[in-house]
Enzyme design. Sequence first.
Site, PDB file in Angstrom:
ATOM      1  N   LYS A  21      31.774  15.346  66.157  1.00 53.91           N
ATOM      2  CA  LYS A  21      32.746  16.491  66.853  1.00 53.91           C
ATOM      3  C   LYS A  21      32.135  17.277  67.649  1.00 53.91           C
ATOM      4  CE  LYS A  21      36.212  19.677  64.803  1.00 53.91           C
ATOM      5  NZ  LYS A  21      36.869  20.309  63.592  1.00 53.91           N
ATOM      6  N   SER A  77      40.426  20.763  57.858  1.00 54.58           N
ATOM      7  CA  SER A  77      40.032  19.928  59.182  1.00 54.58           C
ATOM      8  C   SER A  77      39.532  18.721  59.600  1.00 54.58           C
ATOM      9  CB  SER A  77      39.297  20.904  60.374  1.00 54.58           C
ATOM     10  OG  SER A  77      40.076  22.125  60.383  1.00 54.58           O
ATOM     11  N   SER A  90      41.452  19.799  62.261  1.00 53.71           N
ATOM     12  CA  SER A  90      41.186  19.960  63.934  1.00 53.71           C
ATOM     13  C   SER A  90      40.371  18.823  64.328  1.00 53.71           C
ATOM     14  CB  SER A  90      40.223  21.404  64.251  1.00 53.71           C
ATOM     15  OG  SER A  90      39.254  21.485  63.242  1.00 53.71           O
TER      16      SER A  90
END
Length: 524
Positions: A76, A195, A171
């Site tokens: 990420k 997330s 996210s």
Amino acid sequence: MLGMSLREAAAALRLGQIKPTELCQKCLSFIKETSFLNAYITVTEDFALKQAAEADERFIQGKPLGDLDGIPIAIKDNFSTAGIETTCASRMLKGYIAPYNATVVQKLFDQGAVFMGKTNLDEFAMGSGSTDSIFGPVKNPWSYSRSYIDKTSLSHHAAKDDSDWVITGGSSGGSACAVSAGTCYLAIGSDTGGSTRNPASHCGVVGLKPTYGLVSRHGLIPLVNSMDVPGIVTRCVDDAATVLGVLAGHDPYDSTTIQDPFQPFSLPEKVDVRNVCIGIPKEYHAPGLSAEILSLWSETADLLENAGAKVVEVSLPHTPYSIVCYHVLCTAEVASNMARFDGLEYGHRSDIDDSTEALYAATRREGFNEVVRGRILSGNYFLLKRNYEKYFVKAQKVRRLIADDFVKVFNSGVHVLLTPTTLGDAAPYLEFIQEDNRTRSAQEDVFTQCANMAGLPAVTVPAALSSRGLPLGLQFIGRAFCEQQLLTIAKWFEKQIDFSPLQFNRDSENGNIVQQYSKSASSV
């Protein structure tokens, strides 16, 4: 080959059925083929091929570095990577290159993992849809699956509207998308209020949030220091356990990590749940819970009970206050953490520099999107002298009560809690963005943020397809530092369900993935 689990791919590499460079090239090729999903912000092709070539040599010599040697992975884009851009999907950090690797990144590299690239996310990880990135939203690969196309009666001759593709959740949507689509075998996300688990559930993969303090946060650009945890996204529970064994343990660069050595573990091939007690929190029957999730939750409880597990209803009485408490604490820490982005040290710097105050204001106005600025404003409000005791201190007290609820339940003999992960399946993009980020985040985080508030491990496992042909997941929450027990029970459930992975809808003539959603929703 790309549909294999991490452990299956590792076995193929060890047996010489495929070389690391060949596997890397296959993944790179598929990343290009699925680029319309927008899962990656940066694809590190040259770096990956170099790592894969080095892995080739190690396998030739019979000296692989570990279980992840030669395995394609993704990270990420809010984890620092030396020499490679780290943007947090924000104008504020566009072009920023960290001088060091985050601890979890370095541990993966030390095991020989092959780094495919940085994945997309909501700006600074503030969101639950992966729709608020400056690089455009991430598209759920199941939008292009046979099951979704069949269930929604779509064909490549019709439905050319962006509203037809569905969100990944967030996210860490890019990470979940990358694993689900088959472009890598493992992706690292971050989990502050769900997330990692939320997008994993929407994308039909496994998402593990470890106990707070078990995995280092060093190099993870902070959102909420007291809740942030690196998350693990894989295709099966066994893979998550393997990766946890690599990442867990004390880090001198993160004082919140455990001091005791972590012992990696393997999950048993045969799991018996007859001596297990499963708790069903009655407060998790939340408004908006879909009939499909409710039915799936009930059926899974029955499945466990029929297998000999003890299933009991439990109470977590402070759950109704949790999402509001989470909002206060989250925004307060966001306001503090975002203060470092002032245009003086690193990141975006405005040309408006008539005064220091003008530079600060212009830099933050230009660098942050409305969502980030809104959360900073909320957090600063809660931290005002006149509000500090009324909101922030009170929220801290409520957080303690929420954590105590879990302690009482686990002390009563319950081993693991079974809950929904999300209210329903993934929403269409245009429907999702009709509501503001704050409202959507409250809806999407309702079942997941409690584990962050209490610092507990939790894992989501794909359980079924909805009536629209989209994945539905269920969540297991365990005792602190009892990941082995948690994942063992999750593996048992996974084996009973035998969830079918994503199958792209391909053109019968040329074999290409059918992209009926021709208009781009991305804008940089």
